[in-house]
Design a protein around this motif. Structure first.
Motif, PDB file in Angstrom:
ATOM      1  N   ALA A  54     -21.254  58.991  -1.596  1.00  0.00           N
ATOM      2  CA  ALA A  54     -22.537  58.443  -2.064  1.00  0.00           C
ATOM      3  C   ALA A  54     -22.431  56.934  -2.272  1.00  0.00           C
ATOM      4  O   ALA A  54     -23.354  56.181  -1.923  1.00  0.00           O
ATOM      5  N   LYS A  55     -21.283  56.485  -2.832  1.00  0.00           N
ATOM      6  CA  LYS A  55     -21.085  55.041  -2.998  1.00  0.00           C
ATOM      7  C   LYS A  55     -21.067  54.335  -1.653  1.00  0.00           C
ATOM      8  O   LYS A  55     -21.655  53.262  -1.487  1.00  0.00           O
ATOM      9  N   GLN A  56     -20.390  54.947  -0.664  1.00  0.00           N
ATOM     10  CA  GLN A  56     -20.335  54.345   0.669  1.00  0.00           C
ATOM     11  C   GLN A  56     -21.722  54.302   1.308  1.00  0.00           C
ATOM     12  O   GLN A  56     -22.101  53.300   1.916  1.00  0.00           O
ATOM     13  N   GLN A  57     -22.473  55.389   1.153  1.00  0.00           N
ATOM     14  CA  GLN A  57     -23.825  55.408   1.707  1.00  0.00           C
ATOM     15  C   GLN A  57     -24.715  54.374   1.019  1.00  0.00           C
ATOM     16  O   GLN A  57     -25.503  53.693   1.669  1.00  0.00           O
ATOM     17  N   LEU A  58     -24.556  54.256  -0.303  1.00  0.00           N
ATOM     18  CA  LEU A  58     -25.327  53.246  -1.039  1.00  0.00           C
ATOM     19  C   LEU A  58     -24.971  51.854  -0.545  1.00  0.00           C
ATOM     20  O   LEU A  58     -25.867  51.028  -0.304  1.00  0.00           O
ATOM     21  N   ALA A  59     -23.674  51.597  -0.378  1.00  0.00           N
ATOM     22  CA  ALA A  59     -23.251  50.292   0.124  1.00  0.00           C
ATOM     23  C   ALA A  59     -23.807  50.049   1.528  1.00  0.00           C
ATOM     24  O   ALA A  59     -24.266  48.951   1.852  1.00  0.00           O
ATOM     25  N   GLU A  60     -23.786  51.088   2.372  1.00  0.00           N
ATOM     26  CA  GLU A  60     -24.324  50.973   3.734  1.00  0.00           C
ATOM     27  C   GLU A  60     -25.825  50.683   3.704  1.00  0.00           C
ATOM     28  O   GLU A  60     -26.317  49.817   4.423  1.00  0.00           O
ATOM     29  N   TYR A  61     -26.561  51.407   2.863  1.00  0.00           N
ATOM     30  CA  TYR A  61     -28.002  51.176   2.771  1.00  0.00           C
ATOM     31  C   TYR A  61     -28.311  49.786   2.216  1.00  0.00           C
ATOM     32  O   TYR A  61     -29.247  49.128   2.680  1.00  0.00           O
ATOM     33  N   GLN A  62     -27.530  49.334   1.255  1.00  0.00           N
ATOM     34  CA  GLN A  62     -27.735  47.982   0.723  1.00  0.00           C
ATOM     35  C   GLN A  62     -27.439  46.937   1.796  1.00  0.00           C
ATOM     36  O   GLN A  62     -28.164  45.947   1.922  1.00  0.00           O
ATOM     37  N   ARG A  63     -26.385  47.167   2.583  1.00  0.00           N
ATOM     38  CA  ARG A  63     -26.068  46.238   3.665  1.00  0.00           C
ATOM     39  C   ARG A  63     -27.205  46.219   4.693  1.00  0.00           C
ATOM     40  O   ARG A  63     -27.651  45.163   5.120  1.00  0.00           O
ATOM     41  N   ARG A  64     -27.695  47.394   5.041  1.00  0.00           N
ATOM     42  CA  ARG A  64     -28.811  47.477   6.000  1.00  0.00           C
ATOM     43  C   ARG A  64     -30.056  46.791   5.444  1.00  0.00           C
ATOM     44  O   ARG A  64     -30.779  46.132   6.179  1.00  0.00           O
ATOM     45  N   ARG A  65     -30.304  46.980   4.146  1.00  0.00           N
ATOM     46  CA  ARG A  65     -31.459  46.356   3.515  1.00  0.00           C
ATOM     47  C   ARG A  65     -31.330  44.843   3.575  1.00  0.00           C
ATOM     48  O   ARG A  65     -32.283  44.137   3.917  1.00  0.00           O
ATOM     49  N   ARG A  66     -30.118  44.344   3.268  1.00  0.00           N
ATOM     50  CA  ARG A  66     -29.899  42.889   3.334  1.00  0.00           C
ATOM     51  C   ARG A  66     -30.086  42.382   4.759  1.00  0.00           C
ATOM     52  O   ARG A  66     -30.701  41.336   4.988  1.00  0.00           O
ATOM     53  N   GLU A  67     -29.542  43.141   5.730  1.00  0.00           N
ATOM     54  CA  GLU A  67     -29.712  42.750   7.134  1.00  0.00           C
ATOM     55  C   GLU A  67     -31.189  42.759   7.527  1.00  0.00           C
ATOM     56  O   GLU A  67     -31.666  41.853   8.209  1.00  0.00           O
ATOM     57  N   ALA A  68     -31.918  43.791   7.076  1.00  0.00           N
ATOM     58  CA  ALA A  68     -33.342  43.877   7.391  1.00  0.00           C
ATOM     59  C   ALA A  68     -34.110  42.721   6.741  1.00  0.00           C
ATOM     60  O   ALA A  68     -35.013  42.140   7.353  1.00  0.00           O
ATOM     61  N   GLU A  69     -33.746  42.386   5.498  1.00  0.00           N
ATOM     62  CA  GLU A  69     -34.398  41.260   4.832  1.00  0.00           C
ATOM     63  C   GLU A  69     -34.097  39.956   5.554  1.00  0.00           C
ATOM     64  O   GLU A  69     -34.987  39.119   5.743  1.00  0.00           O
ATOM     65  N   ALA A  70     -32.839  39.793   5.970  1.00  0.00           N
ATOM     66  CA  ALA A  70     -32.473  38.571   6.706  1.00  0.00           C
ATOM     67  C   ALA A  70     -33.223  38.514   8.034  1.00  0.00           C
ATOM     68  O   ALA A  70     -33.733  37.454   8.429  1.00  0.00           O
ATOM     69  N   GLU A  71     -33.308  39.653   8.704  1.00  0.00           N
ATOM     70  CA  GLU A  71     -34.037  39.694   9.981  1.00  0.00           C
ATOM     71  C   GLU A  71     -35.525  39.404   9.762  1.00  0.00           C
ATOM     72  O   GLU A  71     -36.144  38.688  10.538  1.00  0.00           O
ATOM     73  N   ALA A  72     -36.071  39.961   8.685  1.00  0.00           N
ATOM     74  CA  ALA A  72     -37.481  39.700   8.373  1.00  0.00           C
ATOM     75  C   ALA A  72     -37.698  38.217   8.082  1.00  0.00           C
ATOM     76  O   ALA A  72     -38.692  37.628   8.521  1.00  0.00           O
ATOM     77  N   GLN A  73     -36.768  37.600   7.344  1.00  0.00           N
ATOM     78  CA  GLN A  73     -36.871  36.162   7.061  1.00  0.00           C
ATOM     79  C   GLN A  73     -36.791  35.365   8.358  1.00  0.00           C
ATOM     80  O   GLN A  73     -37.508  34.384   8.542  1.00  0.00           O
ATOM     81  N   GLU A  74     -35.903  35.782   9.244  1.00  0.00           N
ATOM     82  CA  GLU A  74     -35.755  35.091  10.524  1.00  0.00           C
ATOM     83  C   GLU A  74     -37.029  35.219  11.356  1.00  0.00           C
ATOM     84  O   GLU A  74     -37.506  34.242  11.929  1.00  0.00           O
ATOM     85  N   ILE A  75     -37.581  36.432  11.394  1.00  0.00           N
ATOM     86  CA  ILE A  75     -38.834  36.645  12.132  1.00  0.00           C
ATOM     87  C   ILE A  75     -39.948  35.823  11.523  1.00  0.00           C
ATOM     88  O   ILE A  75     -40.750  35.208  12.239  1.00  0.00           O
ATOM     89  N   LEU A  76     -39.981  35.778  10.207  1.00  0.00           N
ATOM     90  CA  LEU A  76     -41.003  34.980   9.521  1.00  0.00           C
ATOM     91  C   LEU A  76     -40.843  33.501   9.842  1.00  0.00           C
ATOM     92  O   LEU A  76     -41.832  32.814  10.102  1.00  0.00           O
ATOM     93  N   ALA A  77     -39.606  33.020   9.863  1.00  0.00           N
ATOM     94  CA  ALA A  77     -39.362  31.610  10.189  1.00  0.00           C
ATOM     95  C   ALA A  77     -39.775  31.314  11.631  1.00  0.00           C
ATOM     96  O   ALA A  77     -40.398  30.280  11.912  1.00  0.00           O
ATOM     97  N   ILE A  78     -39.449  32.228  12.545  1.00  0.00           N
ATOM     98  CA  ILE A  78     -39.838  32.045  13.948  1.00  0.00           C
ATOM     99  C   ILE A  78     -41.355  32.024  14.069  1.00  0.00           C
ATOM    100  O   ILE A  78     -41.923  31.167  14.759  1.00  0.00           O
TER     101      ILE A  78
END
Length: 160
Positions: A54-78
């Motif tokens: 569960a900790k690993q899955q939580l860490a994975e989901y948090q990493r994915r969320r951060r990646e998605a947020e970064a991608e969203a910021q990048e798309i927004l900047a573009i």
């Protein structure tokens, strides 16, 4: 010898303990307790594994969320850069359009001025020719009318 109730209670207790020893109840109880302890230990190990997973899955989901947020910021900047580019292009095109329209209007004004000047000249020539025709007609009363017409045609040709 009279056996009282205490004696019989003692005899019953001894027989009960002998029966329990004969049937190996303590070993069975120990075996059952060991089995239960092993089962609890296994459940605890499984719970720890599930917790780690569960900790690993939580860490994975948090990493994915951060990646998605970064991608969203990048798309927004573009998108912001593209919007800025579109606005800049629209502004430039608008300025060019206004400049072209102004130039066309100025050309139309110049053309209108040229036409007005030409019209005034033509009108002035016509007035001058009419005046010259009258003057020549008055002065050349006895002269050849063809010569007068040729002279007027010559004046018209030269003035126009």
């Amino acid at each position: 010898m009279a056996f009282d109730n205490s004696f019989w209670a003692l005899v019953g207790l001894v027989l009960f303990l002998a029966l329990i020893a004969y049937l190996r109840a303590p070993a069975m109880m120990a075996k059952a307790l060991d089995k239960r302890a092993t089962q609890i230990r296994n459940e605890l190990d499984e719970a720890r594994e599930l917790k780690e997973e569960a900790k690993q899955q939580l860490a994975e989901y948090q990493r994915r969320r951060r990646e998605a947020e970064a991608e969203a910021q990048e798309i927004l900047a573009i998108a912001q850069r593209e919007a800025d580019g579109i606005v800049t292009d629209a502004r430039v095109k608008s300025e060019e359009y206004v400049a072209r329209r102004t130039e066309v209007a100025e050309q139309k004004i110049k053309q209108a001025e040229i036409e007005a000047v030409s019209e005034v000249r033509a009108r002035a020539v016509d007035i001058a020719i009419d005046a010259a025709t009258r003057v020549m007609a008055e002065r050349n009363v006895g002269a050849d009318p063809r010569m007068t017409d040729q002279s007027i045609a010559e004046v018209r040709r030269r003035l126009n």
